[in-house]
Design a protein around this motif. Structure first.
Motif, PDB file in Angstrom:
ATOM      1  N   ILE A  35       0.238  -6.654   0.693  1.00 36.17           N
ATOM      2  CA  ILE A  35       0.553  -6.757  -0.734  1.00 36.17           C
ATOM      3  C   ILE A  35      -0.742  -6.802  -1.535  1.00 36.17           C
ATOM      4  O   ILE A  35      -1.676  -7.536  -1.198  1.00 36.17           O
ATOM      5  N   LEU A  36      -0.786  -6.010  -2.592  1.00 36.54           N
ATOM      6  CA  LEU A  36      -1.953  -5.979  -3.461  1.00 36.54           C
ATOM      7  C   LEU A  36      -1.976  -7.192  -4.386  1.00 36.54           C
ATOM      8  O   LEU A  36      -0.930  -7.711  -4.779  1.00 36.54           O
ATOM      9  N   ASN A  37      -3.178  -7.613  -4.737  1.00 34.08           N
ATOM     10  CA  ASN A  37      -3.379  -8.713  -5.674  1.00 34.08           C
ATOM     11  C   ASN A  37      -4.065  -8.193  -6.929  1.00 34.08           C
ATOM     12  O   ASN A  37      -4.805  -7.199  -6.874  1.00 34.08           O
ATOM     13  N   ASP A  45      -9.812  -4.079  -5.336  1.00 32.88           N
ATOM     14  CA  ASP A  45     -10.556  -2.826  -5.358  1.00 32.88           C
ATOM     15  C   ASP A  45     -10.132  -2.041  -4.119  1.00 32.88           C
ATOM     16  O   ASP A  45     -10.455  -2.420  -2.996  1.00 32.88           O
ATOM     17  N   VAL A  46      -9.371  -0.965  -4.335  1.00 32.97           N
ATOM     18  CA  VAL A  46      -8.815  -0.162  -3.241  1.00 32.97           C
ATOM     19  C   VAL A  46      -9.625   1.128  -3.103  1.00 32.97           C
ATOM     20  O   VAL A  46      -9.862   1.818  -4.096  1.00 32.97           O
ATOM     21  N   SER A  47     -10.038   1.425  -1.891  1.00 30.75           N
ATOM     22  CA  SER A  47     -10.727   2.687  -1.608  1.00 30.75           C
ATOM     23  C   SER A  47      -9.853   3.508  -0.674  1.00 30.75           C
ATOM     24  O   SER A  47      -9.430   3.007   0.384  1.00 30.75           O
ATOM     25  N   VAL A  48      -9.583   4.753  -1.047  1.00 30.38           N
ATOM     26  CA  VAL A  48      -8.813   5.670  -0.223  1.00 30.38           C
ATOM     27  C   VAL A  48      -9.770   6.757   0.246  1.00 30.38           C
ATOM     28  O   VAL A  48     -10.391   7.443  -0.575  1.00 30.38           O
ATOM     29  N   PHE A  49      -9.888   6.895   1.560  1.00 29.29           N
ATOM     30  CA  PHE A  49     -10.805   7.855   2.153  1.00 29.29           C
ATOM     31  C   PHE A  49     -10.019   8.962   2.846  1.00 29.29           C
ATOM     32  O   PHE A  49      -9.089   8.682   3.593  1.00 29.29           O
ATOM     33  N   THR A  50     -10.404  10.203   2.625  1.00 31.67           N
ATOM     34  CA  THR A  50      -9.814  11.329   3.317  1.00 31.67           C
ATOM     35  C   THR A  50     -10.662  11.619   4.544  1.00 31.67           C
ATOM     36  O   THR A  50     -11.893  11.740   4.455  1.00 31.67           O
ATOM     37  N   MET A  51     -10.010  11.698   5.694  1.00 26.07           N
ATOM     38  CA  MET A  51     -10.723  11.979   6.932  1.00 26.07           C
ATOM     39  C   MET A  51     -11.049  13.466   7.009  1.00 26.07           C
ATOM     40  O   MET A  51     -10.207  14.298   6.693  1.00 26.07           O
ATOM     41  N   ILE A  52     -12.276  13.751   7.428  1.00 28.99           N
ATOM     42  CA  ILE A  52     -12.734  15.129   7.526  1.00 28.99           C
ATOM     43  C   ILE A  52     -13.224  15.377   8.940  1.00 28.99           C
ATOM     44  O   ILE A  52     -14.048  14.617   9.458  1.00 28.99           O
ATOM     45  N   ALA A  53     -12.716  16.436   9.551  1.00 26.42           N
ATOM     46  CA  ALA A  53     -13.172  16.806  10.893  1.00 26.42           C
ATOM     47  C   ALA A  53     -14.363  17.757  10.760  1.00 26.42           C
ATOM     48  O   ALA A  53     -14.445  18.544   9.836  1.00 26.42           O
ATOM     49  N   GLY A  54     -15.247  17.635  11.656  1.00 20.01           N
ATOM     50  CA  GLY A  54     -16.404  18.528  11.605  1.00 20.01           C
ATOM     51  C   GLY A  54     -17.273  18.328  12.830  1.00 20.01           C
ATOM     52  O   GLY A  54     -17.012  17.504  13.683  1.00 20.01           O
ATOM     53  N   GLY A  55     -18.332  19.058  12.839  1.00 16.16           N
ATOM     54  CA  GLY A  55     -19.202  18.918  13.992  1.00 16.16           C
ATOM     55  C   GLY A  55     -20.561  19.426  13.717  1.00 16.16           C
ATOM     56  O   GLY A  55     -20.987  19.803  12.710  1.00 16.16           O
ATOM     57  N   LEU A  92       0.814  -1.217   0.000  1.00 13.41           N
ATOM     58  CA  LEU A  92       0.000   0.000   0.000  1.00 13.41           C
ATOM     59  C   LEU A  92       0.847   1.266   0.000  1.00 13.41           C
ATOM     60  O   LEU A  92       0.484   2.252  -0.649  1.00 13.41           O
ATOM     61  N   ILE A  93       1.970   1.269   0.691  1.00 20.02           N
ATOM     62  CA  ILE A  93       2.842   2.451   0.713  1.00 20.02           C
ATOM     63  C   ILE A  93       3.356   2.744  -0.692  1.00 20.02           C
ATOM     64  O   ILE A  93       3.371   3.895  -1.138  1.00 20.02           O
ATOM     65  N   GLN A  94       3.770   1.708  -1.411  1.00 23.74           N
ATOM     66  CA  GLN A  94       4.261   1.885  -2.776  1.00 23.74           C
ATOM     67  C   GLN A  94       3.148   2.402  -3.689  1.00 23.74           C
ATOM     68  O   GLN A  94       3.386   3.245  -4.550  1.00 23.74           O
ATOM     69  N   LEU A  95       1.940   1.902  -3.502  1.00 15.53           N
ATOM     70  CA  LEU A  95       0.813   2.374  -4.310  1.00 15.53           C
ATOM     71  C   LEU A  95       0.550   3.854  -4.059  1.00 15.53           C
ATOM     72  O   LEU A  95       0.383   4.629  -5.000  1.00 15.53           O
ATOM     73  N   LEU A  96       0.528   4.258  -2.786  1.00 18.32           N
ATOM     74  CA  LEU A  96       0.303   5.669  -2.460  1.00 18.32           C
ATOM     75  C   LEU A  96       1.383   6.547  -3.075  1.00 18.32           C
ATOM     76  O   LEU A  96       1.095   7.620  -3.617  1.00 18.32           O
ATOM     77  N   SER A  97       2.617   6.102  -3.011  1.00 21.73           N
ATOM     78  CA  SER A  97       3.727   6.851  -3.602  1.00 21.73           C
ATOM     79  C   SER A  97       3.567   6.958  -5.115  1.00 21.73           C
ATOM     80  O   SER A  97       3.738   8.031  -5.693  1.00 21.73           O
ATOM     81  N   ARG A  98       3.240   5.855  -5.764  1.00 34.54           N
ATOM     82  CA  ARG A  98       3.075   5.848  -7.218  1.00 34.54           C
ATOM     83  C   ARG A  98       1.969   6.806  -7.656  1.00 34.54           C
ATOM     84  O   ARG A  98       2.053   7.453  -8.685  1.00 34.54           O
ATOM     85  N   ALA A 107      -0.775   0.520  10.398  1.00 35.34           N
ATOM     86  CA  ALA A 107       0.403  -0.241  10.810  1.00 35.34           C
ATOM     87  C   ALA A 107       0.679  -1.423   9.877  1.00 35.34           C
ATOM     88  O   ALA A 107       1.782  -1.957   9.859  1.00 35.34           O
ATOM     89  N   GLN A 108      -0.308  -1.813   9.075  1.00 38.45           N
ATOM     90  CA  GLN A 108      -0.154  -2.954   8.173  1.00 38.45           C
ATOM     91  C   GLN A 108       0.039  -2.551   6.711  1.00 38.45           C
ATOM     92  O   GLN A 108       0.141  -3.421   5.839  1.00 38.45           O
ATOM     93  N   TRP A 109       0.094  -1.261   6.415  1.00 37.71           N
ATOM     94  CA  TRP A 109       0.205  -0.821   5.024  1.00 37.71           C
ATOM     95  C   TRP A 109       1.474  -1.331   4.348  1.00 37.71           C
ATOM     96  O   TRP A 109       1.445  -1.697   3.176  1.00 37.71           O
ATOM     97  N   THR A 110       2.582  -1.369   5.065  1.00 36.63           N
ATOM     98  CA  THR A 110       3.846  -1.809   4.463  1.00 36.63           C
ATOM     99  C   THR A 110       3.811  -3.298   4.124  1.00 36.63           C
ATOM    100  O   THR A 110       4.342  -3.718   3.102  1.00 36.63           O
ATOM    101  N   GLU A 111       3.159  -4.083   4.947  1.00 31.94           N
ATOM    102  CA  GLU A 111       3.153  -5.536   4.737  1.00 31.94           C
ATOM    103  C   GLU A 111       1.964  -6.032   3.917  1.00 31.94           C
ATOM    104  O   GLU A 111       1.907  -7.218   3.585  1.00 31.94           O
TER     105      GLU A 111
END
Length: 67
Positions: free
Chosen positions: A51-53, A57-67, A19-25, A45-49
Protein backbone atom coordinates in the motif's frame (compact mmCIF):
# COMPACT_ATOMS: atom_id res chain seq x y z
CA UNK A 1 -2.88 11.62 -1.31
CA UNK A 2 0.19 12.65 -3.27
CA UNK A 3 2.88 10.33 -4.64
CA UNK A 4 5.74 10.96 -7.03
CA UNK A 5 6.21 8.49 -9.89
CA UNK A 6 9.41 8.85 -11.92
CA UNK A 7 9.75 12.47 -10.77
CA UNK A 8 6.14 13.40 -11.68
CA UNK A 9 3.68 14.26 -8.92
CA UNK A 10 0.35 12.41 -8.98
CA UNK A 11 -2.65 13.05 -6.79
CA UNK A 12 -4.65 9.96 -5.86
CA UNK A 13 -8.27 10.39 -4.84
CA UNK A 14 -8.23 7.71 -2.15
CA UNK A 15 -5.78 6.67 0.51
CA UNK A 16 -5.67 2.90 -0.11
CA UNK A 17 -3.74 2.39 -3.35
CA UNK A 18 -1.60 -0.67 -3.94
CA UNK A 19 1.04 -0.87 -6.68
CA UNK A 20 -1.22 -2.79 -9.10
CA UNK A 21 -3.90 -0.10 -8.80
CA UNK A 22 -1.30 2.63 -9.36
CA UNK A 23 0.01 0.92 -12.51
CA UNK A 24 -3.55 0.57 -13.80
CA UNK A 25 -4.39 4.21 -13.05
CA UNK A 26 -1.26 5.34 -14.92
CA UNK A 27 -1.87 2.85 -17.80
CA UNK A 28 1.50 1.18 -17.25
CA UNK A 29 2.08 -2.39 -18.40
CA UNK A 30 3.14 -4.78 -15.62
CA UNK A 31 5.39 -6.82 -17.93
CA UNK A 32 9.13 -6.19 -17.94
CA UNK A 33 9.25 -3.58 -15.18
CA UNK A 34 10.65 -3.26 -11.68
CA UNK A 35 9.33 -0.92 -9.00
CA UNK A 36 11.03 0.77 -6.06
CA UNK A 37 9.34 2.81 -3.34
CA UNK A 38 11.58 5.27 -1.55
CA UNK A 39 14.57 3.46 -3.12
CA UNK A 40 13.54 0.00 -1.85
CA UNK A 41 12.83 -2.51 -4.63
CA UNK A 42 9.46 -4.23 -4.16
CA UNK A 43 9.25 -7.85 -5.40
CA UNK A 44 6.48 -8.36 -7.95
CA UNK A 45 4.84 -10.95 -5.69
CA UNK A 46 4.24 -8.15 -3.16
CA UNK A 47 2.76 -5.52 -5.51
CA UNK A 48 -0.84 -6.36 -4.60
CA UNK A 49 -0.23 -6.11 -0.86
CA UNK A 50 2.06 -3.06 -0.94
CA UNK A 51 0.00 0.00 0.00
CA UNK A 52 1.28 3.43 -0.95
CA UNK A 53 1.64 6.19 1.64
CA UNK A 54 1.27 9.92 1.19
CA UNK A 55 4.57 11.35 -0.04
CA UNK A 56 6.00 8.07 -1.37
CA UNK A 57 8.58 8.33 -4.15
CA UNK A 58 7.89 5.54 -6.67
CA UNK A 59 10.39 4.61 -9.38
CA UNK A 60 9.27 2.41 -12.28
CA UNK A 61 12.10 0.87 -14.27
CA UNK A 62 11.77 -0.80 -17.66
CA UNK A 63 14.03 -3.81 -18.05
CA UNK A 64 16.22 -3.77 -21.13
CA UNK A 65 17.99 -6.79 -22.56
CA UNK A 66 21.31 -6.30 -24.20
CA UNK A 67 24.82 -7.43 -24.40
Amino acid sequence: MQVTVNQQVHFLEKNQYNLIQLLSRLSLNQQGIAIAINQDVIPKAQWTETILNDGDDVSVFTMIAGG
